[in-house]
Design a protein around this motif. Sequence first.
Motif, PDB file in Angstrom:
ATOM      1  N   SER A  85       0.825  -1.209   0.000  1.00  0.00           N
ATOM      2  CA  SER A  85       0.000   0.000   0.000  1.00  0.00           C
ATOM      3  C   SER A  85       0.858   1.257   0.000  1.00  0.00           C
ATOM      4  CB  SER A  85      -0.937   0.007   1.210  1.00  0.00           C
ATOM      5  OG  SER A  85      -0.194   0.080   2.414  1.00  0.00           O
ATOM      6  N   ARG A  86       2.010   1.209   0.670  1.00  0.00           N
ATOM      7  CA  ARG A  86       2.885   2.377   0.753  1.00  0.00           C
ATOM      8  C   ARG A  86       3.631   2.617  -0.555  1.00  0.00           C
ATOM      9  NH1 ARG A  86       3.342   6.666   4.411  1.00  0.00           N
ATOM     10  NH2 ARG A  86       5.472   7.475   4.394  1.00  0.00           N
ATOM     11  N   LEU A  87       4.088   1.535  -1.179  1.00  0.00           N
ATOM     12  CA  LEU A  87       4.923   1.668  -2.372  1.00  0.00           C
ATOM     13  C   LEU A  87       4.122   1.730  -3.670  1.00  0.00           C
ATOM     14  CD1 LEU A  87       7.775  -0.869  -1.495  1.00  0.00           C
ATOM     15  CD2 LEU A  87       7.792   1.618  -1.229  1.00  0.00           C
ATOM     16  N   ALA A  88       2.953   1.078  -3.691  1.00  0.00           N
ATOM     17  CA  ALA A  88       2.204   0.993  -4.954  1.00  0.00           C
ATOM     18  C   ALA A  88       0.794   1.559  -4.878  1.00  0.00           C
ATOM     19  CB  ALA A  88       2.150  -0.462  -5.422  1.00  0.00           C
ATOM     20  N   GLY A  89       0.299   1.873  -3.677  1.00  0.00           N
ATOM     21  CA  GLY A  89      -1.015   2.471  -3.555  1.00  0.00           C
ATOM     22  C   GLY A  89      -2.098   1.475  -3.161  1.00  0.00           C
ATOM     23  N   ILE A  90      -3.271   2.027  -2.805  1.00  0.00           N
ATOM     24  CA  ILE A  90      -4.389   1.226  -2.312  1.00  0.00           C
ATOM     25  C   ILE A  90      -4.916   0.300  -3.399  1.00  0.00           C
ATOM     26  CG2 ILE A  90      -6.730   1.297  -1.387  1.00  0.00           C
ATOM     27  CD1 ILE A  90      -4.720   2.229   0.602  1.00  0.00           C
ATOM     28  N   GLU A  91      -4.995   0.784  -4.649  1.00  0.00           N
ATOM     29  CA  GLU A  91      -5.539  -0.049  -5.725  1.00  0.00           C
ATOM     30  C   GLU A  91      -4.649  -1.261  -5.979  1.00  0.00           C
ATOM     31  OE1 GLU A  91      -6.837   0.280 -10.439  1.00  0.00           O
ATOM     32  OE2 GLU A  91      -6.795   2.069  -9.171  1.00  0.00           O
ATOM     33  N   ALA A  92      -3.347  -1.064  -5.981  1.00  0.00           N
ATOM     34  CA  ALA A  92      -2.432  -2.200  -6.150  1.00  0.00           C
ATOM     35  C   ALA A  92      -2.580  -3.186  -5.006  1.00  0.00           C
ATOM     36  CB  ALA A  92      -0.990  -1.695  -6.231  1.00  0.00           C
ATOM     37  N   ALA A  93      -2.808  -2.676  -3.789  1.00  0.00           N
ATOM     38  CA  ALA A  93      -3.036  -3.562  -2.644  1.00  0.00           C
ATOM     39  C   ALA A  93      -4.272  -4.419  -2.873  1.00  0.00           C
ATOM     40  CB  ALA A  93      -3.187  -2.735  -1.370  1.00  0.00           C
ATOM     41  N   GLY A  94      -5.307  -3.819  -3.469  1.00  0.00           N
ATOM     42  CA  GLY A  94      -6.508  -4.595  -3.772  1.00  0.00           C
ATOM     43  C   GLY A  94      -6.265  -5.657  -4.830  1.00  0.00           C
ATOM     44  N   LEU A  95      -5.513  -5.320  -5.880  1.00  0.00           N
ATOM     45  CA  LEU A  95      -5.237  -6.269  -6.959  1.00  0.00           C
ATOM     46  C   LEU A  95      -4.388  -7.445  -6.464  1.00  0.00           C
ATOM     47  CD1 LEU A  95      -4.480  -3.742  -9.836  1.00  0.00           C
ATOM     48  CD2 LEU A  95      -6.458  -5.267  -9.682  1.00  0.00           C
ATOM     49  N   ILE A  96      -3.347  -7.147  -5.700  1.00  0.00           N
ATOM     50  CA  ILE A  96      -2.508  -8.220  -5.167  1.00  0.00           C
ATOM     51  C   ILE A  96      -3.276  -9.021  -4.119  1.00  0.00           C
ATOM     52  CG2 ILE A  96      -0.417  -8.717  -3.829  1.00  0.00           C
ATOM     53  CD1 ILE A  96       0.865  -6.311  -5.202  1.00  0.00           C
ATOM     54  N   GLY A  97      -4.083  -8.317  -3.310  1.00  0.00           N
ATOM     55  CA  GLY A  97      -4.872  -9.016  -2.295  1.00  0.00           C
ATOM     56  C   GLY A  97      -5.827 -10.030  -2.891  1.00  0.00           C
ATOM     57  N   ILE A  98      -6.472  -9.678  -4.007  1.00  0.00           N
ATOM     58  CA  ILE A  98      -7.411 -10.623  -4.621  1.00  0.00           C
ATOM     59  C   ILE A  98      -6.668 -11.763  -5.290  1.00  0.00           C
ATOM     60  CG2 ILE A  98      -7.653  -9.674  -6.957  1.00  0.00           C
ATOM     61  CD1 ILE A  98     -10.573 -10.682  -4.726  1.00  0.00           C
ATOM     62  N   SER A  99      -5.480 -11.516  -5.842  1.00  0.00           N
ATOM     63  CA  SER A  99      -4.687 -12.585  -6.436  1.00  0.00           C
ATOM     64  C   SER A  99      -4.262 -13.598  -5.374  1.00  0.00           C
ATOM     65  CB  SER A  99      -3.455 -11.995  -7.137  1.00  0.00           C
ATOM     66  OG  SER A  99      -2.736 -12.998  -7.806  1.00  0.00           O
ATOM     67  N   ILE A 100      -3.833 -13.092  -4.215  1.00  0.00           N
ATOM     68  CA  ILE A 100      -3.481 -13.981  -3.110  1.00  0.00           C
ATOM     69  C   ILE A 100      -4.708 -14.751  -2.644  1.00  0.00           C
ATOM     70  CG2 ILE A 100      -2.698 -14.031  -0.707  1.00  0.00           C
ATOM     71  CD1 ILE A 100      -0.953 -11.613  -1.345  1.00  0.00           C
ATOM     72  N   ARG A 101      -5.833 -14.087  -2.621  1.00  0.00           N
ATOM     73  CA  ARG A 101      -7.087 -14.750  -2.195  1.00  0.00           C
ATOM     74  C   ARG A 101      -7.455 -15.880  -3.148  1.00  0.00           C
ATOM     75  NH1 ARG A 101     -11.460 -12.582   0.820  1.00  0.00           N
ATOM     76  NH2 ARG A 101     -12.679 -14.338   1.583  1.00  0.00           N
ATOM     77  N   PHE A 102      -7.308 -15.642  -4.461  1.00  0.00           N
ATOM     78  CA  PHE A 102      -7.539 -16.712  -5.439  1.00  0.00           C
ATOM     79  C   PHE A 102      -6.675 -17.927  -5.113  1.00  0.00           C
ATOM     80  CE2 PHE A 102      -8.594 -13.393  -8.947  1.00  0.00           C
ATOM     81  CZ  PHE A 102      -9.915 -13.385  -8.543  1.00  0.00           C
ATOM     82  N   ALA A 103      -5.370 -17.683  -4.966  1.00  0.00           N
ATOM     83  CA  ALA A 103      -4.427 -18.780  -4.751  1.00  0.00           C
ATOM     84  C   ALA A 103      -4.708 -19.511  -3.448  1.00  0.00           C
ATOM     85  CB  ALA A 103      -2.995 -18.241  -4.761  1.00  0.00           C
ATOM     86  N   GLU A 104      -5.013 -18.773  -2.383  1.00  0.00           N
ATOM     87  CA  GLU A 104      -5.274 -19.406  -1.092  1.00  0.00           C
ATOM     88  C   GLU A 104      -6.548 -20.233  -1.113  1.00  0.00           C
ATOM     89  OE1 GLU A 104      -3.045 -16.269   1.933  1.00  0.00           O
ATOM     90  OE2 GLU A 104      -5.215 -16.136   1.631  1.00  0.00           O
ATOM     91  N   GLN A 105      -7.562 -19.764  -1.808  1.00  0.00           N
ATOM     92  CA  GLN A 105      -8.800 -20.542  -1.885  1.00  0.00           C
ATOM     93  C   GLN A 105      -8.615 -21.800  -2.721  1.00  0.00           C
ATOM     94  OE1 GLN A 105     -11.656 -20.080  -0.144  1.00  0.00           O
ATOM     95  NE2 GLN A 105     -10.377 -18.579   0.870  1.00  0.00           N
ATOM     96  N   LEU A 106      -7.859 -21.707  -3.801  1.00  0.00           N
ATOM     97  CA  LEU A 106      -7.595 -22.890  -4.611  1.00  0.00           C
ATOM     98  C   LEU A 106      -6.709 -23.892  -3.876  1.00  0.00           C
ATOM     99  CD1 LEU A 106      -7.010 -21.089  -8.016  1.00  0.00           C
ATOM    100  CD2 LEU A 106      -8.962 -22.527  -7.438  1.00  0.00           C
ATOM    101  N   ALA A 107      -5.893 -23.388  -2.957  1.00  0.00           N
ATOM    102  CA  ALA A 107      -5.005 -24.259  -2.180  1.00  0.00           C
ATOM    103  C   ALA A 107      -5.588 -24.599  -0.817  1.00  0.00           C
ATOM    104  CB  ALA A 107      -3.648 -23.579  -1.994  1.00  0.00           C
ATOM    105  N   MET A 108      -6.905 -24.442  -0.674  1.00  0.00           N
ATOM    106  CA  MET A 108      -7.503 -24.543   0.655  1.00  0.00           C
ATOM    107  C   MET A 108      -7.354 -25.925   1.271  1.00  0.00           C
ATOM    108  SD  MET A 108     -10.759 -26.159   0.009  1.00  0.00           S
ATOM    109  CE  MET A 108     -11.401 -26.777  -1.541  1.00  0.00           C
ATOM    110  N   LEU A 109      -7.271 -27.011   0.471  1.00  0.00           N
ATOM    111  CA  LEU A 109      -7.195 -28.342   1.062  1.00  0.00           C
ATOM    112  C   LEU A 109      -5.852 -28.604   1.731  1.00  0.00           C
ATOM    113  CD1 LEU A 109      -9.082 -30.597  -1.504  1.00  0.00           C
ATOM    114  CD2 LEU A 109      -9.891 -29.685   0.663  1.00  0.00           C
TER     115      LEU A 109
END
Length: 477
Positions: free
Chosen positions: A242-266
């Motif tokens: 958020s500090r280096l790339a801004g709030i929008e970038a934090a949202g984009l990376i956050g959702i990408s991590i969320r995708f990966a974590e949900q697919l790896a949920m097992l």
Amino acid sequence: MSNQTTPKPKNFKKKVVRGGIFLTLRKLVASALSLVSILVIARVLGPEQYGIVAIAAGTFYFFKWISHLGLGIYLVRQTQVSEHQAEDVLAFYTTVGFAFCGLIWLSAPIFGWWTGREEVMLAFRCLPLAVWFDSLSSVSIAMMERDLRFDEVGLIETVSQVTNYLVAIPWVLVYASFWGPVAGIIVQFLVQLCLARYRYPVRWRLRWRRQTLKPALRYGLTYSGSDLILSLRALTIPMIVSRLAGIEAAGLIGISIRFAEQLAMLRIVIRRMAISVMSKLLDSHQQVRRTISEGMVYQVLLVSPVCALFSCLSMWLVPLIFGERWIPSAQVFPLVAFSIIIATVFDLHVGTLYAAGKNRKVAQFNAVYIGVLWAGCVLLIPRLGIWGYGLAEVSSLPSYWLLHQFLSKLFGSPDYRPGIAFILATLPALFLGVVLPIVPSLLLFFVCYGGLLVFYPRGREIVQKLWITWQGRSSPV
């Protein structure tokens, strides 16, 4: 008194399998609901407001993890634990834990100033209450886990997570505000506290005995010290991205991590059970190596194919479901997913080291891992944006060699060859899936895995064994 004696093999296996099945079902249900939640919340809020959610949630989970101080793991690991010891831990959380949450509340303006958004401060100020609720419920949950009652734990967590979405999704649909997910988190952990205490009541009092808490804190602080270092990963988006790339970038990376974590949920199922199960196998080095060698392959099989398949479909699915604004999150997904796939190989290493009491070894690895990740973010994000974060994730992967070294010195080296074979079969579709059109990428996916099963007999045997295990509901480990 709750005693943790070595169970008979059949009874132990039955408890582990039953708990594993219920935790798996819990993760499947939770993942399905979470994907629906992501769809609604991310699409309605957009990258910027979702970035506020990602920052607030990241800081919340950081304080949630460290507030336990490892006392729950102490309750799980001890050979014998009395109800009075559990009451002492609960009393500690009730008083000192509440004061700690007050300090978190006071620190909220720092996060608002750092990110440059007042909304972050407002959202974060509401979450210390959920941190306290989680600490209180962790005592009952730890006592159930030491008895291998994973089925009940899974049910409690599923119901509480459902209440989160029942609050968050309608709120977002009506008000299109980040307050929906914040309110959902508070309700989730309040419900978890009520259900956990109902299933395993622990008497509530305000005073604790020093002779009980002293050894518990000595062990717990050693454990939580290593956990604290790894928990810093949750602050990567709030404090660095958020500090280096801004709030929008934090949202984009956050959702990408969320995708990966949900697919790896097992993978969470095996990782969740690792300490409780591996602590009962430590007397046999051969059994430890065999369990880790087989377990890491099952971990990879649970994670890598679904991540590769999603990568092949992501450039079509993400804009269709979430909107064009979210395409960059699909593009950086392969780097994030690859990092998670490698991490799954070493989940049982970490659980075994914790079970063996080698908390400092895990802390050393965590410090190196987080140090490399954060250094990579600081160097690469200003130059490459969200791609810099993905490359920073990959640059931190060599640090897992430390876990191999630590485990090998204690129990000998497990067999990595089958796991590596499945990872290699995953990589072409994972990385080329976001570049190629959908039909060639899917064809590449099936060719890679089909070729592995045809030309690698060991891989075919593993898949057949896993399938037979699932049909027979028996433990592969």
